[in-house]
Enzyme design. Structure first.
Site, mmCIF file in Angstrom:
data_model
loop_
_atom_site.group_PDB
_atom_site.id
_atom_site.type_symbol
_atom_site.label_atom_id
_atom_site.label_comp_id
_atom_site.label_asym_id
_atom_site.label_seq_id
_atom_site.Cartn_x
_atom_site.Cartn_y
_atom_site.Cartn_z
ATOM 1 N N TYR A 1 -12.331 -30.123 17.604
ATOM 2 C CA TYR A 1 -12.330 -29.200 16.473
ATOM 3 C C TYR A 1 -12.426 -29.870 15.114
ATOM 4 O O TYR A 1 -12.488 -29.183 14.098
ATOM 5 C CB TYR A 1 -11.069 -28.323 16.526
ATOM 6 N N LYS B 1 -9.597 -34.137 31.232
ATOM 7 C CA LYS B 1 -10.804 -34.355 32.038
ATOM 8 C C LYS B 1 -11.056 -35.857 32.071
ATOM 9 O O LYS B 1 -12.160 -36.333 31.773
ATOM 10 C CB LYS B 1 -11.958 -33.540 31.419
ATOM 11 N N ASP C 1 -10.723 -28.471 35.144
ATOM 12 C CA ASP C 1 -11.466 -27.546 36.020
ATOM 13 C C ASP C 1 -10.574 -27.074 37.173
ATOM 14 O O ASP C 1 -10.519 -25.886 37.499
ATOM 15 C CB ASP C 1 -12.784 -28.181 36.522
ATOM 16 N N ASP D 1 -7.977 -23.735 24.109
ATOM 17 C CA ASP D 1 -8.651 -22.518 23.635
ATOM 18 C C ASP D 1 -9.183 -21.728 24.830
ATOM 19 O O ASP D 1 -8.970 -20.516 24.946
ATOM 20 C CB ASP D 1 -9.804 -22.909 22.695
ATOM 21 N N ASP E 1 -7.659 -17.877 26.793
ATOM 22 C CA ASP E 1 -8.382 -16.612 26.998
ATOM 23 C C ASP E 1 -8.250 -16.201 28.466
ATOM 24 O O ASP E 1 -8.035 -15.029 28.782
ATOM 25 C CB ASP E 1 -9.875 -16.740 26.637
HETATM 26 C C1 IPM Z 1 -8.587 -19.044 18.739
HETATM 27 C C2 IPM Z 1 -9.999 -18.761 18.303
HETATM 28 C C3 IPM Z 1 -10.467 -19.834 17.321
HETATM 29 C C4 IPM Z 1 -10.411 -21.156 18.030
HETATM 30 C C5 IPM Z 1 -11.882 -19.562 16.752
HETATM 31 C C6 IPM Z 1 -11.920 -18.256 15.971
HETATM 32 C C7 IPM Z 1 -12.390 -20.698 15.903
HETATM 33 O O1 IPM Z 1 -10.831 -18.660 19.405
HETATM 34 O O2 IPM Z 1 -7.679 -19.064 17.895
HETATM 35 O O3 IPM Z 1 -8.360 -19.233 19.936
HETATM 36 O O4 IPM Z 1 -11.338 -21.535 18.745
HETATM 37 O O5 IPM Z 1 -9.403 -21.847 17.860
HETATM 38 MN MN MN Z 2 -9.833 -18.795 21.302
#
Ligand code: IPM
Ligand code: MN
Length: 337
Positions: free
Chosen positions: A120, A171, A204, A228, A232
């Protein structure tokens, strides 16, 4: 969603006899499009004056390069050195989980995502951009300090909560330089916590085991990008992105709280989005500020709303965003939780 989180904060303040002084900063896509300013030059210093920062989701199709999100969200993570991204994955009700047969007892762990380095940092460049010879390089930065402090945080968190398992995911079989450092740090730190079982998966395999057997996890620590992605995935276990909360922390300093989800601009103004991710992020904020009973009241009210199915459509209810927030706030005000 943010307005609902603020509503719930006010309700919990009233219930516990506290006044939260909230200052609203207008930084957003609208503000950027009007003024050309993503965050003002003294913006990060402004944020440092607060006990905590609460932030709504960012991302707007009118800003295709996402500059405002980068400056406001990623910028604040970097400038305030918020090295811990704290993302609990907690299933509130069996019916919300897409994994067959999994109950709240099976899905209850936290992910600590390194939040200030990795892929990042934006270091890299493009050479001969737009041609068939284009070369694009994006560097992943791993420092001893960065890897050490997030890994130590994961162990300390486990220790403080009497948890017994920390799993590090990297990884290192392919990323033999940067992730060798993760291996080294994990190897050096684990013996300092003899009561904690330290395990490792490649990322993975971790993704696979999260789906196959989430119950084995208590604390996961990983880098910025992997964290990240898996949060999700973790959000889906909880009922979807609308449910997931997060905190960007630098222990002892001003920290920032936000839902895991993005902005879903298509839903803007339609009163359908689920405010629980935002509301639960406000609970994380209070927890981090040492207001545990207040945080617990919010969590209990959220749980109650889920149990009563007084929730938005994405998780099977019939309420709008505002009504979902109202219901949760009312549980707190009426001291039903
Ligand atoms: C999160 C989001 C951010 C990230 C994006 C919006 C840049 O996906 O906070 O998880 O990747 O950190
Ligand atoms: Mn995210």
């Amino acid at each position: 969603m943010t307005a609902e989180a603020v509503k719930v904060l006010r309700a919990v303040g009233e219930r516990f006899g506290r006044t939260f002084e909230l200052e609203h900063l207008p930084w957003s896509a609208d503000y950027y499009l009007e003024s050309g300013i993503t965050i003002p030059p003294n913006g990060y210093d402004m944020l440092r004056q607060f006990d905590a920062v609460f932030i709504g989701a960012l991302g707007d199709p009118r800003v295709p390069d996402n500059r405002h999100a980068r400056d406001i969200l990623l910028g604040t993570r970097f400038e305030l050195d918020l090295y811990v991204n704290y993302r609990p994955v907690k299933l509130l009700d069996e019916r919300l989980c897409p994994l067959k047969g999994r109950t709240p007892a099976d899905v209850n762990f936290v992910v600590f995502r390194e939040n200030t380095e990795g892929l990042y940092v934006g270091i890299g460049g493009r050479f001969k951009a737009g041609t068939e010879d284009e070369v694009a390089i994006q560097e992943e930065v791993n420092t001893f300090k960065g890897v050490h402090r997030i890994t130590r945080h994961a162990f300390e968190f486990a220790k403080a909560r009497q948890l017994t398992k920390v799993c590090m995911a990297d990884k290192s079989n392919a990323m033999t330089q940067g992730h060798a450092l993760w291996q080294r740090v994990f190897r050096e730190l684990s013996p300092l916590y003899p009561e904690i079982e330290a395990t490792h998966y490649y990322i993975d395999a971790l993704a696979m085991y999260m789906v196959l057997d989430p119950a084995q996890f208590q604390v996961i620590v990983t880098n910025n990008l992997f964290g990240d992605i898996i949060t999700d995935l973790g959000a889906t276990f909880q009922g979807g992105l609308g449910m997931a909360a997060s905190g960007n922390l630098h222990p002892g300093r001003t920290s920032m709280f936000e839902p895991v989800h993005g902005s879903a601009p298509g839903f803007a103004g339609t009163n359908v989005a689920n405010p629980i991710g935002a509301i639960s992020s406000a609970a994380l904020m209070l927890e981090t500020l040492g207001l545990e009973p207040e945080a617990a009241a919010i969590e209990a009210a959220v749980l109650q709303s889920v149990r009563e199915n007084q929730v938005t459509q994405d998780i099977g209810g019939k309420l709008g965003t505002k009504e979902s927030g109202d219901y949760i706030a009312a549980q707190i005000s009426a001291a039903r939780v």
